[in-house]
Design a protein around this motif. Structure first.
Motif, mmCIF file in Angstrom:
data_model
loop_
_atom_site.group_PDB
_atom_site.id
_atom_site.type_symbol
_atom_site.label_atom_id
_atom_site.label_comp_id
_atom_site.label_asym_id
_atom_site.label_seq_id
_atom_site.Cartn_x
_atom_site.Cartn_y
_atom_site.Cartn_z
ATOM 1 N N GLN A 127 0.915 -1.311 -0.113
ATOM 2 C CA GLN A 127 0.026 0.004 -0.014
ATOM 3 C C GLN A 127 0.866 1.256 0.006
ATOM 4 O OE1 GLN A 127 -2.157 -0.880 3.523
ATOM 5 N NE2 GLN A 127 -4.129 -1.051 2.263
ATOM 6 N N ILE A 128 1.783 1.135 0.674
ATOM 7 C CA ILE A 128 2.875 2.328 0.912
ATOM 8 C C ILE A 128 3.418 2.586 -0.567
ATOM 9 C CG2 ILE A 128 4.895 3.437 1.915
ATOM 10 C CD1 ILE A 128 4.342 1.675 4.492
ATOM 11 N N LYS A 129 3.928 1.322 -1.107
ATOM 12 C CA LYS A 129 4.423 1.606 -2.384
ATOM 13 C C LYS A 129 3.658 2.407 -3.431
ATOM 14 C CE LYS A 129 6.751 -1.068 -5.986
ATOM 15 N NZ LYS A 129 7.414 -2.304 -6.543
ATOM 16 N N GLU A 130 2.295 1.798 -3.358
ATOM 17 C CA GLU A 130 1.425 2.323 -4.346
ATOM 18 C C GLU A 130 0.954 3.791 -3.980
ATOM 19 O OE1 GLU A 130 -2.562 0.468 -4.319
ATOM 20 O OE2 GLU A 130 -3.253 1.297 -5.925
ATOM 21 N N ALA A 131 0.903 4.161 -2.713
ATOM 22 C CA ALA A 131 0.616 5.598 -2.221
ATOM 23 C C ALA A 131 1.569 6.397 -2.848
ATOM 24 C CB ALA A 131 0.386 5.455 -1.001
ATOM 25 N N ILE A 132 2.958 6.058 -2.962
ATOM 26 C CA ILE A 132 4.204 6.850 -3.202
ATOM 27 C C ILE A 132 4.069 7.093 -4.566
ATOM 28 C CG2 ILE A 132 6.602 7.176 -3.268
ATOM 29 C CD1 ILE A 132 5.846 7.439 -0.402
ATOM 30 N N GLU A 133 3.909 5.930 -5.209
ATOM 31 C CA GLU A 133 3.843 5.976 -6.708
ATOM 32 C C GLU A 133 2.854 6.758 -7.345
ATOM 33 O OE1 GLU A 133 4.104 2.112 -8.090
ATOM 34 O OE2 GLU A 133 6.610 2.110 -8.035
ATOM 35 N N VAL A 134 1.745 6.742 -6.759
ATOM 36 C CA VAL A 134 0.594 7.679 -7.241
ATOM 37 C C VAL A 134 0.856 8.984 -7.012
ATOM 38 C CG1 VAL A 134 -1.828 7.983 -7.373
ATOM 39 C CG2 VAL A 134 -1.174 5.538 -7.307
ATOM 40 N N VAL A 148 6.356 8.947 -9.038
ATOM 41 C CA VAL A 148 7.847 8.100 -9.077
ATOM 42 C C VAL A 148 7.791 6.557 -8.994
ATOM 43 C CG1 VAL A 148 8.941 10.209 -8.117
ATOM 44 C CG2 VAL A 148 8.235 8.499 -6.664
ATOM 45 N N ARG A 149 8.899 6.100 -9.280
ATOM 46 C CA ARG A 149 8.719 4.578 -9.229
ATOM 47 C C ARG A 149 9.560 4.220 -8.043
ATOM 48 N NH1 ARG A 149 12.090 2.480 -12.762
ATOM 49 N NH2 ARG A 149 12.919 4.419 -13.631
ATOM 50 N N VAL A 150 9.111 3.174 -7.293
ATOM 51 C CA VAL A 150 9.587 3.055 -5.772
ATOM 52 C C VAL A 150 10.224 1.459 -5.969
ATOM 53 C CG1 VAL A 150 8.729 2.199 -3.532
ATOM 54 C CG2 VAL A 150 7.800 4.051 -4.533
ATOM 55 N N GLU A 151 11.431 1.544 -5.590
ATOM 56 C CA GLU A 151 12.244 0.313 -5.643
ATOM 57 C C GLU A 151 12.174 -0.480 -4.526
ATOM 58 O OE1 GLU A 151 16.348 0.558 -7.456
ATOM 59 O OE2 GLU A 151 16.801 -0.361 -5.506
ATOM 60 N N SER A 152 12.035 -0.004 -3.359
ATOM 61 C CA SER A 152 11.649 -1.096 -2.165
ATOM 62 C C SER A 152 11.110 -0.214 -1.068
ATOM 63 C CB SER A 152 12.799 -1.739 -1.689
ATOM 64 O OG SER A 152 13.758 -0.923 -1.140
ATOM 65 N N VAL A 153 10.431 -0.713 -0.120
ATOM 66 C CA VAL A 153 9.780 -0.239 1.199
ATOM 67 C C VAL A 153 10.334 -1.160 2.254
ATOM 68 C CG1 VAL A 153 7.955 0.606 2.387
ATOM 69 C CG2 VAL A 153 7.838 0.768 -0.240
ATOM 70 N N ASN A 154 10.769 -0.098 3.430
ATOM 71 C CA ASN A 154 11.317 -0.931 4.750
ATOM 72 C C ASN A 154 10.339 -0.262 5.756
ATOM 73 O OD1 ASN A 154 13.719 -0.979 2.862
ATOM 74 N ND2 ASN A 154 14.069 -2.349 4.305
ATOM 75 N N THR A 155 9.725 -1.018 6.534
ATOM 76 C CA THR A 155 8.779 -0.343 7.554
ATOM 77 C C THR A 155 9.425 -0.643 8.939
ATOM 78 O OG1 THR A 155 7.134 -2.047 7.616
ATOM 79 C CG2 THR A 155 6.847 -0.148 6.026
ATOM 80 N N MET A 156 9.212 0.001 9.858
ATOM 81 C CA MET A 156 9.459 -0.188 11.324
ATOM 82 C C MET A 156 8.096 0.399 12.212
ATOM 83 S SD MET A 156 12.542 1.909 11.436
ATOM 84 C CE MET A 156 12.679 2.187 9.937
ATOM 85 N N ILE A 157 8.023 -0.378 13.190
ATOM 86 C CA ILE A 157 7.121 0.210 14.391
ATOM 87 C C ILE A 157 8.006 1.042 15.309
ATOM 88 C CG2 ILE A 157 5.500 -0.028 16.153
ATOM 89 C CD1 ILE A 157 4.470 -0.915 13.514
ATOM 90 N N MET A 158 7.721 2.220 15.278
ATOM 91 C CA MET A 158 8.461 3.134 16.351
ATOM 92 C C MET A 158 7.910 2.868 17.637
ATOM 93 S SD MET A 158 10.694 4.400 14.503
ATOM 94 C CE MET A 158 11.699 5.780 15.213
#
Lengths: 471, 96
Positions: free
Chosen positions: B37-44, B48-58
């Protein structure tokens, strides 16, 4: 940095400072670094926030404003170095554009005076003639001054001075009971009661008289107001005004004179001196006005008028303060503020300024410059006049500023003399001047500088000089 | 979840300034959003084209106010988005 100037009316100059994009960017970044140090920007350790983070936090405008505060004065000072004008007073920031950077500052420049053919100005000098009538009048005044009250044994008349006891009552109420009060009898006098003077007329000394008088409604004694008072008057003495005749005796009485002729001669001399002084001062102003007429151009910034007005207000404040009246009280008594008073005297200040500009310019054109010995002599004179504060005075005057201020005063009075000579057509021919360019370069700043030291030190010892020059 | 509810704010700190040099952009995102979902949101949104997404819970940070009262901010999810080479996001991150 590129600095251009644009001459406006009234001795104003627009100084336009332009900076390249790279120059102004550097300044903005410097400012941003400072802001990052001084303020906490979330996400960054103090002082570590990059330019864009600072701009994002505070907004571009704020950073620009801050940069202007930080560098504006520096730029202004640099610009002043580059331009050919000498600022007369503080500049006024007109507008700032950022892309590209362009800052406009309006500065006043010193007054400019072109006298034109001032040397051919002629004004007739006509001191007032002292007539015999004027002397008679003066003697008459003197005679009145030396008049005495002489007791006489006759009924009182209008114009006499009487000593009497007065007792006034309305029923049981005693409204006045004065013993030995002195009155000068006058037609229609209302003190102590209307009609009382008229009643006293015709009474011989020693007589007592009882009569009735209406007390006016407006009388401050409420119990008596509007009623009829019974007044008892006991007249003790009647004195008549004895005016000495104009004769040798009067001459001997008023002073150290041998005879009446002696006195008359002295009076004539005094009146003539006064008239001459008066005429000299009026004459100076008349010639100056004529020179103003003849001047080709006289231009000065409004700030110069302000300065002149401020100078005379300060002088007034100081002289009142010397009499123990602090400025705040003075303004309260006058019922207006210092600012509004300055507005009121603006036009006379402007007149003074114009005359002073002429004087300055005449002094310059004529190359008037006191010799060092003359300055020394003036200092000695003022030190002597200072009396108990002599040593302080000397200390103050022997400083370079003190000397400059005295030199300035001397130049002004020399210029005043010269102006009068020119008006009478008695001025000595001009000496060969040094290179005119040098004179033009060196002198125009003078008027700007002289105002301040004059206000600080030169004043008080010789106010008549600076005032005569100005008014 | 709507596409436009995924991204909450860009995270702008000293550290993320440096990460951007590696073409990594950091956002706070909705806790329930997944990487796709994050990738899609950024791209739309940023085109831009997204290569990868890393996530973490703070982890929520605790802060004491006075002696007893302990205040915690809620935990949140952070996403480090690596863009394809040559792509850039102008908004938020570079000079305004």
């Amino acid at each position: 940095m590129k600095v251009t100037t644009e001459r406006l009316d009234n001795c104003q100059v627009n100084v336009i400072i332009e900076l390249d994009a790279s120059e102004i960017d550097k300044k903005l970044r410097q400012t941003a670094r400072k802001l990052a140090r001084d303020f906490n920007i979330p996400g960054y350790r103090p002082g570590r926030a990059p330019y864009h983070a600072v701009v994002r936090t505070f907004g571009r405008e704020a950073v620009q404003q801050q940069a202007l505060d930080d560098f504006g004065n520096e730029l202004y000072d640099q610009a002043l170095e580059e331009i050919d004008y000498e600022p007369y007073d503080m500049g006024d920031l007109q507008e700032v554009e950022w892309e590209p950077f362009r800052m406009t500052v309006q500065i006043p420049i010193p007054p400019e005076v072109e006298l034109g053919d001032y040397r051919s100005v002629r004004v007739p000098f006509e001191p007032e003639e002292i007539t015999d009538e004027a002397i008679e009048e003066y003697l008459e005044d003197m005679r009145e001054e030396h008049a005495q009250w002489v007791p006489v044994e006759r009924p009182a008349q209008m114009g006499d001075e009487v000593v009497l006891d007065i007792k006034g009552t309305t029923g049981d109420h005693v409204m006045m009971d004065n013993e030995n009060s002195e009155l000068i009898l006058e037609e229609g006098a209302t003190y102590p009661m209307p009609g009382l003077h008229e009643q006293v007329v015709g009474m011989p000394p020693g007589q007592e008289k009882v009569f009735e008088l209406e007390v006016p409604e407006s009388d401050s004694d409420e119990a008596a107001a509007g009623k009829t008072a019974t007044v008892t008057v006991h007249l003790h003495t009647v004195r008549e005004r004895d005016v000495p005749p104009v004769d040798d005796e009067l001459a001997m009485m008023v002073g150290d004179y041998e005879s009446l002729d002696d006195l008359k001669a002295s009076v004539r001399e005094r009146l003539e001196t006064e008239a001459l002084e008066q005429a000299e001062s009026e004459y100076l102003n008349a010639v100056l006005e004529a020179m103003l007429e003849a001047a080709e151009r006289i231009e000065y910034p409004p700030q110069a008028v302000d300065r002149e007005a401020d100078l005379s207000v300060s002088q007034m404040e100081r002289s009142m303060a010397a009499q123990g009246l602090p400025p705040e009280t003075l303004w309260r008594m006058m019922g207006k503020s210092r600012e509004s008073y300055m507005q009121d005297i603006r036009s006379s200040a402007e007149q003074r300024l114009r005359r002073r500009l002429i004087l300055d310019e005449v002094a310059r054109q004529e190359g008037l410059e006191p010799e060092p010995e003359e300055v020394d002599a003036e200092i000695e004179l003022m030190v002597e006049m200072a009396g108990p504060e002599a040593s302080q005075m000397r200390e103050m005057l022997e400083t370079p500023q003190g000397r400059a201020s005295i030199t300035q005063d001397l130049v002004i009075s020399m210029a005043q003399e010269r102006v009068k000579e020119i008006g009478r057509g008695e001025a000595p021919p001009l000496e060969e001047k040094p290179a005119p360019d040098a004179a033009v370069e060196a002198e125009p700043e003078e008027p700007a500088e002289d105002a301040a030291p004059e206000a600080d030190s030169g004043e008080g010892q010789e106010p008549e000089q600076s005032e005569a020059g100005a008014s | 979840m709507n596409l436009y509810q995924v991204l909450k704010r860009p995270v702008l700190t000293e550290k993320t300034d440096f990460q951007r040099d590696d073409n990594k952009y950091v956002f706070e995102v909705d806790r329930k959003a997944n990487k796709l979902q994050i990738k899609e949101a950024i791209e739309v949104i940023f085109d831009v084209r997204v290569e990868s997404v890393n996530t973490m819970i703070m982890k929520p940070k605790r802060r004491r106010m006075g002696r007893k009262l302990i205040v915690t901010r809620p935990a949140w999810k952070r996403a480090v988005v690596t863009l394809a080479p040559g792509e850039r996001i102008q908004e938020f991150f570079e000079g305004v």
